[in-house]
Design an enzyme around this catalytic site. Structure first.
Site, mmCIF file in Angstrom:
data_model
loop_
_atom_site.group_PDB
_atom_site.id
_atom_site.type_symbol
_atom_site.label_atom_id
_atom_site.label_comp_id
_atom_site.label_asym_id
_atom_site.label_seq_id
_atom_site.Cartn_x
_atom_site.Cartn_y
_atom_site.Cartn_z
ATOM 1 N N GLU A 168 -5.346 8.162 6.169
ATOM 2 C CA GLU A 168 -6.255 7.307 5.396
ATOM 3 C C GLU A 168 -6.782 6.162 6.253
ATOM 4 O O GLU A 168 -7.984 5.850 6.245
ATOM 5 C CB GLU A 168 -5.536 6.756 4.166
ATOM 6 C CG GLU A 168 -6.399 5.872 3.285
ATOM 7 C CD GLU A 168 -5.635 5.278 2.116
ATOM 8 O OE1 GLU A 168 -6.242 4.506 1.356
ATOM 9 O OE2 GLU A 168 -4.435 5.584 1.965
ATOM 10 N N GLU B 78 1.886 2.058 -3.484
ATOM 11 C CA GLU B 78 0.807 2.662 -4.260
ATOM 12 C C GLU B 78 0.872 4.188 -4.159
ATOM 13 O O GLU B 78 0.635 4.907 -5.134
ATOM 14 C CB GLU B 78 -0.548 2.156 -3.770
ATOM 15 C CG GLU B 78 -1.731 2.796 -4.487
ATOM 16 C CD GLU B 78 -3.028 2.676 -3.720
ATOM 17 O OE1 GLU B 78 -3.794 3.658 -3.714
ATOM 18 O OE2 GLU B 78 -3.269 1.611 -3.120
ATOM 19 N N HIS C 247 0.831 -1.202 0.000
ATOM 20 C CA HIS C 247 0.000 0.000 0.000
ATOM 21 C C HIS C 247 0.867 1.253 0.000
ATOM 22 O O HIS C 247 0.550 2.247 -0.657
ATOM 23 C CB HIS C 247 -0.917 -0.025 1.224
ATOM 24 C CG HIS C 247 -1.847 1.138 1.304
ATOM 25 N ND1 HIS C 247 -2.197 1.726 2.491
ATOM 26 C CD2 HIS C 247 -2.490 1.840 0.340
ATOM 27 C CE1 HIS C 247 -3.018 2.734 2.263
ATOM 28 N NE2 HIS C 247 -3.223 2.828 0.963
#
Length: 462
Positions: free
Chosen positions: A164, A87, A84
């Site tokens: 997030e 990303e 992640h």
């Protein structure tokens, strides 16, 4: 006329594609023709990079994606959260472009760029006008091959990712789904959160993220897919030139990394479980379910129909009984997820905390009713129509078609045209649905509840 074609020119697939002329390496195959003159083709470039396209002559736009066959399940100890993290970091700049350069490249042509991390793959994609496709391919290939992963970018993005995760943790619906996967899959790597946890994100160092990147981002793991106004041969040339220019090893001898296959010994999952997560919310979020099907199981078409009948729309059993007849929930549905060697199936509802026992009982009751009594022919027709219609409507979007190609290559190992997909739905019988519901019912049940509880609100799991 559509066809269903096994994918792959490597031994793990078993049936090689017929070769056609046109690409310099002789490894280009036409997989299928679709309605409206669309054509699906696949090439294996030197180094093992795979390129799949669906050319749609009437489209003035195109969506292109760079898929890397690595997800959160592939993270080694000490690297959790790296997938992640990457990303985010691939948008922070390369040797040739700053983060602002990457953002401006798409903004100035009205395009869109984004990425998605999964448990088994990561995709970086963009939607642009067909004339701007060369730019999109060059930028995305640059990101995938030449990410800077600078320590200062890691430090700044660490805060972004923590925000997030905090945002997701504030959503009890996200929490219940994530914790349900953990309970059903137990200690299996698939049970880990895709985005990592606050603890792993704070702990993972830049060196570990770079090591994860250098190990997994290579020609044999890369799949480039595009759909819309795209020419297959032109795209192959763009990809090959971009990757070679970045210094990636593109030797002819190398081939694609073998596709994931189910563990021949199976996956040992927990014998059911239950979890209550305290949150100071006005509503409780509930999931009852258990193990499901792997992604390549031929019964996935039956599972789609089962989901439609049980909890897939306003006419579904769960919606009618829990919401319409009892007024106990606003949102109620069934769902499933499948991976290479494990999967899960669940029934979700959001309800008043005091009604949790009653709602859980109703979820179990409706599931058990299908498992023992099956469904009616009318429900079957309606369910098949629902999944068929949603499948066709999804194909109106180039992004969905681009994703279909990526999953065909990385997940299923075959490309299936729309017509044959619809035929597979139409072949499902009421007995198929009952038998699958019964098999899922007989597996160990798991129950996860998120809400304002100090103790388990449900004394007995059905």
């Amino acid at each position: 006329m559509t066809t269903r074609t096994p994918l792959g020119t490597t031994p793990e697939v078993g049936v090689p594609l017929p070769l056609t002329t046109g690409h310099p390496d002789g490894r280009t195959s036409r997989l299928a023709g679709e309605a409206g003159g669309a054509e699906v083709r696949r090439s294996v470039l030197p180094g093992g990079v795979r390129v799949l396209t669906e050319s749609m002559p009437s489209m003035r736009s195109a969506t292109v994606g760079a898929w890397v066959g690595v997800g959160s399940r592939d993270e080694a100890e000490g690297h959790h959260g790296s997938t992640h993290f990457l990303e985010h970091l691939l948008f922070k700049g390369t040797a040739r472009r700053s983060a602002m350069d990457i953002a401006a490249a798409f903004d100035e042509v009205g395009g869109e760029a984004n990425a998605a991390t999964g448990k088994e793959h990561t995709c970086y994609y963009a939607r642009v006008l067909d004339a701007d496709l060369p730019m999109a391919v060059d930028v995305i290939c640059d990101m995938v091959t030449s990410a800077r992963i600078a320590p200062e970018d890691v430090d700044s993005e660490r805060g972004v990712i923590l925000e997030e995760l905090a945002m997701n943790d504030d959503d009890p619906a996200d929490v219940v789904h994530e914790r349900f996967a953990e309970v059903v899959l137990g200690g299996h790597p698939l049970g880990r959160p895709i985005g990592g946890t606050p603890q792993t994100i704070r702990a993972v160092p830049a060196e570990a993220i770079r090591a994860h990147y250098e190990r997994h981002y290579e020609p044999g793991t890369l799949v480039v897919t595009a759909a819309g106004g795209v020419d297959h041969e032109a795209l192959c040339r763009l990809v090959e030139e971009s990757l070679a220019g970045a210094g990636w090893p593109m030797e002819d001898a190398a081939g694609p990394r073998p596709r994931r296959t189910p563990d021949p010994d199976g996956v040992r999952l927990p014998a059911g479980g239950r979890l209550t997560v305290r949150r100071s919310t006005e509503q409780a979020n509930v999931i009852l379910g258990g193990p499901g099907l792997v992604a390549t199981d031929e019964r996935r078409f039956t599972l789609a129909v089962l989901n439609a009948v049980l909890g897939g729309g306003m006419s579904s059993r769960l919606f009618q009984e829990v919401r319409e007849n009892r007024g106990l929930a606003y949102s109620v549905y069934s769902f499933s997820a499948g991976y290479a060697d494990a999967g899960y199936f669940g029934l979700y509802a959001g309800c008043a905390p005091a009604r949790v026992p009653e709602v859980v009982e109703l979820l179990a009751e409706q599931w058990h009713a299908v498992a023992t009594g099956g469904i009616t022919e009318e429900e079957l027709v309606r369910g098949v129509g629902q999944v068929s219609g949603s499948t066709v409507l999804a194909m109106e979007d180039t992004g969905s078609r681009m994703s279909r190609l990526g999953k065909a290559e990385l997940v299923h190992g075959e490309f299936m045209g729309v017509d044959e997909t619809l035929d597979r739905f139409r072949a499902v019988t009421t007995e198929d649905v009952r038998d699958l519901a019964a098999e899922l019912w007989q597996a160990p049940h798991s129950l996860v509840v998120v809400g304002p509880f100090d103790d388990d609100p449900v004394p007995v799991v059905p």
